[in-house]
Scaffold this active site. Sequence first.
Site, PDB file in Angstrom:
ATOM      1  CG  ASP A 122      -1.752  -1.019   1.377  1.00 52.73           C
ATOM      2  OD1 ASP A 122      -2.077  -1.715   0.275  1.00 52.73           O
ATOM      3  OD2 ASP A 122      -2.264  -1.507   2.400  1.00 52.73           O
TER       4      ASP A 122
HETATM    5  P1  NDP Z   1       0.798  -4.045   3.129  1.00 56.74           P
HETATM    6  O1  NDP Z   1      -0.168  -4.603   4.177  1.00 56.74           O
HETATM    7  O2  NDP Z   1       0.352  -2.909   2.187  1.00 56.74           O
HETATM    8  O3  NDP Z   1       1.843  -5.257   2.197  1.00 56.74           O
HETATM    9  C1  NDP Z   1       2.469  -5.975   2.781  1.00 56.74           C
HETATM   10  C2  NDP Z   1       2.680  -7.096   1.721  1.00 56.74           C
HETATM   11  O4  NDP Z   1       3.808  -7.754   2.117  1.00 56.74           O
HETATM   12  C3  NDP Z   1       1.891  -8.097   1.135  1.00 56.74           C
HETATM   13  O5  NDP Z   1       1.360  -7.561  -0.186  1.00 56.74           O
HETATM   14  C4  NDP Z   1       2.427  -9.188   1.141  1.00 56.74           C
HETATM   15  O6  NDP Z   1       2.425 -10.035  -0.348  1.00 56.74           O
HETATM   16  C5  NDP Z   1       3.951  -9.321   1.427  1.00 56.74           C
HETATM   17  N1  NDP Z   1       4.335 -10.259   2.385  1.00 56.74           N
HETATM   18  C6  NDP Z   1       3.622 -10.803   3.440  1.00 56.74           C
HETATM   19  N2  NDP Z   1       4.504 -11.872   3.798  1.00 56.74           N
HETATM   20  C7  NDP Z   1       5.452 -11.644   3.316  1.00 56.74           C
HETATM   21  C8  NDP Z   1       6.597 -12.597   3.141  1.00 56.74           C
HETATM   22  N3  NDP Z   1       6.962 -13.716   4.004  1.00 56.74           N
HETATM   23  N4  NDP Z   1       7.659 -12.515   2.409  1.00 56.74           N
HETATM   24  C9  NDP Z   1       7.498 -11.194   1.347  1.00 56.74           C
HETATM   25  N5  NDP Z   1       6.310 -10.621   1.222  1.00 56.74           N
HETATM   26  C10 NDP Z   1       5.603 -10.786   2.142  1.00 56.74           C
HETATM   27  O7  NDP Z   1       2.472  -3.475   3.805  1.00 56.74           O
HETATM   28  P2  NDP Z   1       3.130  -1.913   3.863  1.00 56.74           P
HETATM   29  O8  NDP Z   1       4.098  -1.874   4.949  1.00 56.74           O
HETATM   30  O9  NDP Z   1       3.176  -1.582   2.585  1.00 56.74           O
HETATM   31  O10 NDP Z   1       1.688  -0.854   4.397  1.00 56.74           O
HETATM   32  C11 NDP Z   1       1.242  -0.987   5.458  1.00 56.74           C
HETATM   33  C12 NDP Z   1      -0.066  -1.151   5.351  1.00 56.74           C
HETATM   34  O11 NDP Z   1      -0.676  -1.429   6.752  1.00 56.74           O
HETATM   35  C13 NDP Z   1      -0.933   0.346   4.941  1.00 56.74           C
HETATM   36  O12 NDP Z   1      -1.916   0.131   4.499  1.00 56.74           O
HETATM   37  C14 NDP Z   1      -1.157   0.723   6.636  1.00 56.74           C
HETATM   38  O13 NDP Z   1      -2.038   1.769   6.410  1.00 56.74           O
HETATM   39  C15 NDP Z   1      -1.451  -0.440   7.099  1.00 56.74           C
HETATM   40  N6  NDP Z   1      -1.280  -0.391   8.688  1.00 56.74           N
HETATM   41  C16 NDP Z   1      -0.150   0.196   9.162  1.00 56.74           C
HETATM   42  C17 NDP Z   1       0.198   0.337  10.470  1.00 56.74           C
HETATM   43  C18 NDP Z   1       1.102   1.162  11.045  1.00 56.74           C
HETATM   44  O14 NDP Z   1       1.024   1.877  12.061  1.00 56.74           O
HETATM   45  N7  NDP Z   1       2.374   0.927  10.412  1.00 56.74           N
HETATM   46  C19 NDP Z   1      -0.963  -0.536  11.535  1.00 56.74           C
HETATM   47  C20 NDP Z   1      -1.897  -0.978  10.882  1.00 56.74           C
HETATM   48  C21 NDP Z   1      -2.033  -1.122   9.659  1.00 56.74           C
HETATM   49  P3  NDP Z   1       2.222 -11.327  -0.380  1.00 56.74           P
HETATM   50  O15 NDP Z   1       0.961 -11.987   0.531  1.00 56.74           O
HETATM   51  O16 NDP Z   1       2.023 -11.427  -1.860  1.00 56.74           O
HETATM   52  O17 NDP Z   1       3.406 -12.105   0.075  1.00 56.74           O
END
Ligand code: NDP
Length: 460
Positions: free
Chosen positions: A387
Amino acid sequence: MRDAVINLIYLAASVLFIFGIKGLTHPRTAVRGNLLSAVGMLTAVVVTLLAKDIVGLPVVIAGLVVGAAVGAVMAVKIQMTAMPQLVAVFNGFGGGASVCVAWAALIGALDPKMQMTVATAASGLIGAVTFWGSMIAFAKLQEIKLFKRPMYFSGQYAVNALLFLVALGVGAWVVAQPERGTSVYFLLVAVASVLGVTVTIPIGGADMPVAIALLNSLSGLAAAATGFVLSNNMLIIAGSLVGASGIILTLIMCKAMNRTLFNVLSGKLGPTGTTATADEVYAGKVKSTSAEEVALLMDGVRRVMIVPGYGMAVSQAQYAVRDLYNALEARDVAVDFAIHPVAGRMPGHMNVLLAEVDIPYDKLQEMDLANPMFEQTDVVIVLGANDVVNPDARQNPDSPIAGMPILDVDKAKTVVIIKRSLSPGFAGIPNPLFAADNTLMLFGDGKQMIQELLAAVKDL
Ligand code: NDP
């Protein structure tokens, strides 16, 4: 004289809290800040126990010991990725404690003054909203099935407004007739509990961090109100500090996500009817690559930027990232890290993980500093972030995350995305970056892919 000494010690503890919070604003001073605050809290607890004529002191001390043991075990055992849930639970317990203490004080009061009854009603109302709101936040962050998606019902705003007015009315009843004691107070807590649930269930996906910060602020306000119930200056000051810092953090995070607080509370985020489907965005346009190919791409480049996200935390890739950083720097490649304020699942999540593996602080670039650097960057490695690098936020006014400030990684020469699949991030929407001309997808587990990349870079 005795009261003056106690208040002086409370004042000293408050000063320690303030310096503690100041220390937490920078990774270099954060550990010291934490320690100062802990010493302040220990001082406050010990002085309170010694100074007050506490009924059943052994029971209180037993409670302290059991609580401290449970807290210590939880803090040691908790996974870094589950920290937001833990914070939600702690906030909730703070609110719940305020409800219980105010109730006990109300039962014990013979001729309660206006200040005490108003504070009791405030503790009951805010504490119960905080407790139940935090439990729902916990369930959402824990991805418990029933609560995972935002929940709406018709007339939700009207119901919430009505519940709030009823809670205020019952609160006024507690103030007007404190002699009715427990029964009216329980009614207040019941209405506020329902309000806590109905206010939190529609909050969804990417807005959760703001909700947690707000609940943290509310737990502070509940504690401050309880301070007035008990006429305890320490609790008033500590509660106010938590309340004020929580609301400041809430507003900073709203800004980082370009949302108003009202927008967050009304849960207006998530895929809408106008959001393009994953097929529309990705079909036939995604190019996958291998670790060897990416290593070749980085041969002889001058600047690499690493953008960590939630996936780095999940795969615990930070140690491998540190090794890759060292290997690239040894080849005269300038490596920086671009940190989005809400990358991961809590504010500062990425900073903590990178500090843990001794990445120099001056290599961590905040969003405002990082964004102008992307145009001069040869290769950006996006490691498990989604995101926070979605260009739809900038380009598509119909996107649910339109206007959210993002890291402009798409402006770099080449973007390599490491993740396991094309599945969406926390906001649940497709990311056109994955289909962009200058993007290559390196599909796999974050840690494993970085390790393969490191091996390939060493073989160059
Ligand atoms: P996202 O949640 O947008 O994306 C994380 C990505 O990590 C997923 O698309 C997933 O894809 C990938 N992923 C998961 N596990 C693995 C793995 N083992 N290896 C490689 N990739 C992996 O994360 P961002 O950090 O970009 O954004 C944070 C989001 O969370 C924002 O929407 C924010 O608003 C929200 N948020 C933030 C908080 C905060 O305070 N920082 C708290 C709560 C929510 P795939 O499954 O394909 O691997």
